[in-house]
Design an enzyme around this catalytic site. Structure first.
Site, mmCIF file in Angstrom:
data_model
loop_
_atom_site.group_PDB
_atom_site.id
_atom_site.type_symbol
_atom_site.label_atom_id
_atom_site.label_comp_id
_atom_site.label_asym_id
_atom_site.label_seq_id
_atom_site.Cartn_x
_atom_site.Cartn_y
_atom_site.Cartn_z
ATOM 1 N N SER A 60 20.946 38.221 35.489
ATOM 2 C CA SER A 60 20.445 37.065 36.224
ATOM 3 C C SER A 60 20.164 37.451 37.680
ATOM 4 O O SER A 60 19.348 38.332 37.935
ATOM 5 C CB SER A 60 21.445 35.909 36.104
ATOM 6 O OG SER A 60 20.868 34.697 36.515
ATOM 7 N N GLU A 88 17.427 31.348 25.667
ATOM 8 C CA GLU A 88 18.034 31.310 27.005
ATOM 9 C C GLU A 88 17.137 30.683 28.051
ATOM 10 O O GLU A 88 16.031 30.223 27.770
ATOM 11 C CB GLU A 88 18.447 32.714 27.413
ATOM 12 C CG GLU A 88 17.318 33.651 27.770
ATOM 13 C CD GLU A 88 17.805 34.664 28.816
ATOM 14 O OE1 GLU A 88 17.827 34.281 29.997
ATOM 15 O OE2 GLU A 88 18.150 35.787 28.443
ATOM 16 N N HIS A 131 21.716 32.773 28.032
ATOM 17 C CA HIS A 131 21.625 33.523 29.287
ATOM 18 C C HIS A 131 22.727 34.578 29.381
ATOM 19 O O HIS A 131 22.523 35.630 29.973
ATOM 20 C CB HIS A 131 21.722 32.529 30.442
ATOM 21 C CG HIS A 131 21.282 33.062 31.758
ATOM 22 N ND1 HIS A 131 20.097 33.744 31.941
ATOM 23 C CD2 HIS A 131 21.872 33.018 33.000
ATOM 24 C CE1 HIS A 131 19.968 34.087 33.215
ATOM 25 N NE2 HIS A 131 21.032 33.663 33.868
#
Length: 307
Positions: free
Chosen positions: A115, A252, A279
């Protein structure tokens, strides 16, 4: 000073702040430095990486740390505008990665970021790529516009029309603390972020550094009101020259359409996806995630990695 032994080390940065860091595994020729998400998250989902890669037949020394402001590291007083302006920037967190690398005494290593950590991995590969054997970008795209388009699609897919409209209305008026709104955020989190929701990453109190997260992201994963709203390196990623693994969950928050384009735009990149993964697909479907990661590391090491 090289710090290659196992265990926890408190790193003193040149700016005087302290970062919590940890190394798992005996000395190895394969070093993996891991960058957590958020920003403002913690290292915790990296704690099993050494053991999982060992199960795949690879001895990898795994290094991870909590970025400045995160739970285990120093937390500056960001209410001071001078401190916030200096440390809540892309440039600060990027150069922090390089300083951590130096203080750990590693070089020719693999960098993995999830991320927000994936954004830092892209930036590091562009600025400091000479130090890398390879880069692993986990669940992060190269621009925020396509991400936000995907968020709209997620809401319309997962929620009743009146609930999706309610969320958008709250965001227009800044009603972040609305109870119904936050319940809908929780519903989306369960479907697209933490699908498995293991006890290992649940806490009696939140460990998220909200004063960091809110400045870059905003209230939650499905809206961007902070500095990340300007995130866009689409015109730069063709300059990432190291072997690159793009790893995304199939269910995700990040758009797979963007990941497929990135696979084409980065000269030596390969995209792999994790079924049933959100995610945090390294948790949602660990066997598939770690096989992909181990295959990549093995192929780069023996010179057989290619698109």
């Amino acid at each position: 000073m090289a710090i290659l032994k196992q265990g926890t080390t408190i790193l003193t940065l040149d700016n005087g702040y302290h970062l919590w860091s940890h190394t798992d595994g005996d000395e190895s020729s394969i070093h993996l430095l891991a960058l957590h998400g958020g920003p403002g998250g913690t290292h915790e989902y990296w704690e099993n990486f050494h053991d999982e890669l060992l199960k795949q037949g690879l001895n990898v020394q795994v290094h991870y740390y909590d970025q400045l402001g995160s739970w285990y590291s120093d937390q500056p007083d960001y209410s001071d505008p001078k401190i916030a302006d200096k440390y809540l920037t892309y440039d600060y967190f990027l150069d922090e990665v390089e300083e951590v690398r130096q203080k750990l005494g590693i070089d020719h290593f693999y960098l993995i970021g999830q991320s927000w950590g994936g954004a830092l991995t892209m930036l590091y590969a562009l600025k400091y790529g000479a130090h890398l054997k390879g880069a692993i970008i986990s669940s992060m795209v190269d621009n925020i516009d396509e991400y936000l388009e995907h968020q709209d699609a997620i809401r319309d897919e997962a929620l009743a029309p009146e609930d999706a409209k309610f969320m958008r209305d709250c965001e227009k008026t800044g009603e972040w603390n609305n109870e119904r709104y936050q319940k809908l955020v929780d519903e989306l989190n369960a479907g697209y972020v933490d699908r498995k929701q293991p006890l290992a990453i649940q806490h009696l109190v939140s460990t998220m550094a909200t004063d960091v997260y809110n400045v870059f992201q905003g209230d939650n994963e499905f809206v961007v009101t902070g500095k990340l709203k300007d995130w866009d390196v689409r015109d730069q990623i063709h300059n990432i020259k190291v072997p690159t693994l793009l790893t995304f969950g199939e269910h995700e928050t990040m758009p797979l359409k963007s990941a497929r384009r990135m696979e084409q735009d980065i000269p030596n990149a390969k995209l792999v996806t994790t079924p049933d993964g959100g995610h945090h697909h390294m948790i949602d479907n660990a066997p598939v995630y770690f096989k992909h990661l181990a295959d990549y590391l093995r192929q780069v090491e023996d010179g057989t990695f290619n698109k």
